[in-house]
Design a protein around this motif. Sequence first.
Motif, PDB file in Angstrom:
ATOM      1  N   LEU A 154      97.064  31.508  28.803  1.00  0.00           N
ATOM      2  CA  LEU A 154      98.014  30.403  28.866  1.00  0.00           C
ATOM      3  C   LEU A 154      98.694  30.252  27.519  1.00  0.00           C
ATOM      4  O   LEU A 154      98.037  30.330  26.474  1.00  0.00           O
ATOM      5  N   VAL A 155      99.994  30.050  27.559  1.00  0.00           N
ATOM      6  CA  VAL A 155     100.800  29.890  26.352  1.00  0.00           C
ATOM      7  C   VAL A 155     101.664  28.649  26.538  1.00  0.00           C
ATOM      8  O   VAL A 155     102.210  28.429  27.616  1.00  0.00           O
ATOM      9  N   THR A 156     101.774  27.851  25.498  1.00  0.00           N
ATOM     10  CA  THR A 156     102.672  26.698  25.536  1.00  0.00           C
ATOM     11  C   THR A 156     103.923  27.025  24.718  1.00  0.00           C
ATOM     12  O   THR A 156     103.909  27.928  23.885  1.00  0.00           O
ATOM     13  N   PHE A 157     104.976  26.266  24.960  1.00  0.00           N
ATOM     14  CA  PHE A 157     106.206  26.492  24.199  1.00  0.00           C
ATOM     15  C   PHE A 157     106.082  26.027  22.747  1.00  0.00           C
ATOM     16  O   PHE A 157     106.972  26.272  21.948  1.00  0.00           O
ATOM     17  N   ASP A 158     104.974  25.372  22.393  1.00  0.00           N
ATOM     18  CA  ASP A 158     104.744  24.969  21.010  1.00  0.00           C
ATOM     19  C   ASP A 158     104.176  26.105  20.169  1.00  0.00           C
ATOM     20  O   ASP A 158     104.205  26.038  18.944  1.00  0.00           O
ATOM     21  N   SER A 159     103.655  27.132  20.813  1.00  0.00           N
ATOM     22  CA  SER A 159     103.050  28.260  20.090  1.00  0.00           C
ATOM     23  C   SER A 159     104.139  29.222  19.619  1.00  0.00           C
ATOM     24  O   SER A 159     105.259  29.234  20.153  1.00  0.00           O
ATOM     25  N   LYS A 212     107.525  29.939  21.736  1.00  0.00           N
ATOM     26  CA  LYS A 212     108.870  29.728  21.178  1.00  0.00           C
ATOM     27  C   LYS A 212     109.707  30.992  21.286  1.00  0.00           C
ATOM     28  O   LYS A 212     110.900  30.933  21.579  1.00  0.00           O
ATOM     29  N   ALA A 213     109.071  32.147  21.036  1.00  0.00           N
ATOM     30  CA  ALA A 213     109.797  33.416  21.100  1.00  0.00           C
ATOM     31  C   ALA A 213     110.176  33.779  22.531  1.00  0.00           C
ATOM     32  O   ALA A 213     111.201  34.432  22.760  1.00  0.00           O
ATOM     33  N   LEU A 214     109.373  33.366  23.503  1.00  0.00           N
ATOM     34  CA  LEU A 214     109.632  33.689  24.904  1.00  0.00           C
ATOM     35  C   LEU A 214     110.663  32.788  25.570  1.00  0.00           C
ATOM     36  O   LEU A 214     111.311  33.198  26.533  1.00  0.00           O
ATOM     37  N   GLU A 233     113.659  41.779  24.083  1.00  0.00           N
ATOM     38  CA  GLU A 233     112.595  41.974  23.107  1.00  0.00           C
ATOM     39  C   GLU A 233     112.144  40.615  22.593  1.00  0.00           C
ATOM     40  O   GLU A 233     112.957  39.706  22.418  1.00  0.00           O
ATOM     41  N   VAL A 234     110.851  40.512  22.358  1.00  0.00           N
ATOM     42  CA  VAL A 234     110.254  39.276  21.867  1.00  0.00           C
ATOM     43  C   VAL A 234     109.519  39.611  20.585  1.00  0.00           C
ATOM     44  O   VAL A 234     108.664  40.499  20.577  1.00  0.00           O
ATOM     45  N   SER A 235     109.857  38.919  19.515  1.00  0.00           N
ATOM     46  CA  SER A 235     109.199  39.138  18.225  1.00  0.00           C
ATOM     47  C   SER A 235     108.788  37.804  17.641  1.00  0.00           C
ATOM     48  O   SER A 235     109.526  36.820  17.744  1.00  0.00           O
ATOM     49  N   TYR A 236     107.617  37.794  17.038  1.00  0.00           N
ATOM     50  CA  TYR A 236     107.158  36.611  16.329  1.00  0.00           C
ATOM     51  C   TYR A 236     106.145  37.052  15.285  1.00  0.00           C
ATOM     52  O   TYR A 236     105.661  38.188  15.303  1.00  0.00           O
ATOM     53  N   LYS A 237     105.841  36.149  14.383  1.00  0.00           N
ATOM     54  CA  LYS A 237     104.954  36.475  13.274  1.00  0.00           C
ATOM     55  C   LYS A 237     103.899  35.383  13.141  1.00  0.00           C
ATOM     56  O   LYS A 237     104.214  34.198  13.237  1.00  0.00           O
ATOM     57  N   ILE A 238     102.669  35.809  12.962  1.00  0.00           N
ATOM     58  CA  ILE A 238     101.580  34.881  12.666  1.00  0.00           C
ATOM     59  C   ILE A 238     100.925  35.379  11.385  1.00  0.00           C
ATOM     60  O   ILE A 238     100.372  36.479  11.356  1.00  0.00           O
ATOM     61  N   GLY A 239     101.032  34.561  10.354  1.00  0.00           N
ATOM     62  CA  GLY A 239     100.528  34.997   9.048  1.00  0.00           C
ATOM     63  C   GLY A 239     101.349  36.177   8.571  1.00  0.00           C
ATOM     64  O   GLY A 239     102.576  36.121   8.512  1.00  0.00           O
TER      65      GLY A 239
END
Length: 158
Positions: free
Chosen positions: A121-126, A130-132, A140-146
């Motif tokens: 499960l993913v929320t739009f706050d994550s 947000k990327a999706l 294409e979907v890109s995001y960065k964590i750390g």
Amino acid sequence: MNKLDLRQAIVSFLRSKLAVAVSSAQRAIESATDEETVPEHKYDTLALEASYLAHGQAMRVQECEQEIQRITTMLLPDAPDKVMLGSLVSLLDVDDKRQCFFLAPCAGGLKVPLQHHSIMLVTFDSPLGKALKAKRVGDEVSYKIGKIDYNYEIETIS
């Protein structure tokens, strides 16, 4: 994959979580009201600490109930052309490894096994949510964590 079955699996997990929360809250209340926790002097804070714990556990129960309500009442779109709340999204990473995500209003991070798949499960706050948001099949979907970059391609949206 049937989203109604997925919702049932999610609600089942959330009800298990609620049962644990209710049990923990009950034990905390019993501890806070036990005669052995009555303060013997002004520096004895066991009863006060137990009451704080009981309050926190009661809030946890309330949050679990709200999550169940939100998942139960959310609309499940039939054939969305873009990612929205209630979408089941299949993503491919750079190694063509498939991952499935369900866009939910709450309970982000919960993994639910269904039909030999693990669906997160993913929320739009994550960051991923947000990327999706509002993306379409093939985007294409890109995001960065750390310091870690994640890159996917949207394979399917249902």
